[in-house]
Design a protein around this motif. Structure first.
Motif, short mmCIF file in Angstrom:
data_model
loop_
_atom_site.label_atom_id
_atom_site.label_comp_id
_atom_site.label_asym_id
_atom_site.label_seq_id
_atom_site.Cartn_x
_atom_site.Cartn_y
_atom_site.Cartn_z
N TRP A 257 0.84 -1.20 0.00
CA TRP A 257 0.00 0.00 0.00
C TRP A 257 0.87 1.25 0.00
O TRP A 257 0.61 2.20 -0.73
CB TRP A 257 -0.91 -0.02 1.22
N TYR A 258 1.92 1.26 0.84
CA TYR A 258 2.81 2.42 0.91
C TYR A 258 3.52 2.65 -0.42
O TYR A 258 3.62 3.78 -0.89
CB TYR A 258 3.83 2.21 2.03
N ALA A 259 3.99 1.59 -1.05
CA ALA A 259 4.69 1.72 -2.34
C ALA A 259 3.73 2.23 -3.42
O ALA A 259 4.11 3.10 -4.23
CB ALA A 259 5.29 0.38 -2.75
N ARG B 196 1.06 4.07 -2.97
CA ARG B 196 0.76 5.47 -2.65
C ARG B 196 1.90 6.39 -3.07
O ARG B 196 1.68 7.45 -3.66
CB ARG B 196 0.49 5.59 -1.15
N LYS B 197 3.13 5.97 -2.77
CA LYS B 197 4.30 6.77 -3.12
C LYS B 197 4.45 6.88 -4.64
O LYS B 197 4.75 7.95 -5.17
CB LYS B 197 5.54 6.12 -2.52
N ARG B 198 4.18 5.80 -5.34
CA ARG B 198 4.28 5.82 -6.80
C ARG B 198 3.20 6.71 -7.43
O ARG B 198 3.45 7.43 -8.39
CB ARG B 198 4.16 4.40 -7.34
N LYS C 199 1.85 9.37 -6.03
CA LYS C 199 2.24 10.76 -5.80
C LYS C 199 3.35 11.18 -6.75
O LYS C 199 3.35 12.30 -7.26
CB LYS C 199 2.69 10.96 -4.36
N ALA C 200 4.31 10.30 -7.00
CA ALA C 200 5.40 10.62 -7.91
C ALA C 200 4.89 10.79 -9.33
O ALA C 200 5.33 11.68 -10.07
CB ALA C 200 6.46 9.53 -7.86
N GLU D 218 1.97 11.81 -10.13
CA GLU D 218 1.19 13.04 -10.17
C GLU D 218 2.07 14.26 -10.38
O GLU D 218 1.69 15.20 -11.04
CB GLU D 218 0.43 13.16 -8.85
N GLN D 219 3.29 14.22 -9.84
CA GLN D 219 4.19 15.36 -9.93
C GLN D 219 5.16 15.27 -11.10
O GLN D 219 5.83 16.25 -11.42
CB GLN D 219 4.99 15.48 -8.63
#
Length: 113
Positions: free
Chosen positions: A72-74, A76-78, A80-81, A83-84
């Protein structure tokens, strides 16, 4: 053997026809309730099985929960990355040059002859 195979095929065909008839006879909303009930039943059964496994193998259950958290954390981090990040595409860099200064042309002198 042949009669047994025919009987099984016929039984499967009858079950299929019964299911089709049931789907056509039941209104859409009622069918949705049946599907929801089946999903809840599967969820309850899955919960019981998971609980039994967790009781018998608590270390395995903890590892599964930790692994799910890391996934889940990976994710979520991906997200966000992504998105930016800039939009993917192909670009070619063009170097800027100073324009060449051209001297004005002089008109050829017209002869007065």
């Amino acid at each position: 053997m042949n009669k047994l195979g025919n009987a099984q095929d016929r039984a499967m065909a009858l079950i299929g026809e019964l299911g089709d008839g049931l789907r056509k006879a039941v209104p859409g909303k009622a069918m949705q309730w049946v599907e929801t009930g089946a999903a809840l039943g599967a969820l309850r059964t899955g919960g019981r099985v998971a609980l039994k496994v967790a009781r018998r193998n608590p270390v395995l259950a903890g590892a599964a929960i930790a692994g799910a958290g890391l996934l889940w954390y990976a994710a979520r981090k991906r997200a966000k990355a992504a998105e930016q990040a800039p939009i993917e595409g192909s670009a070619k860099r063009v170097e800027a040059r100073k324009p060449q200064v051209r001297k004005p042309r002089r008109k050829a002198a017209a002869s007065d002859t």
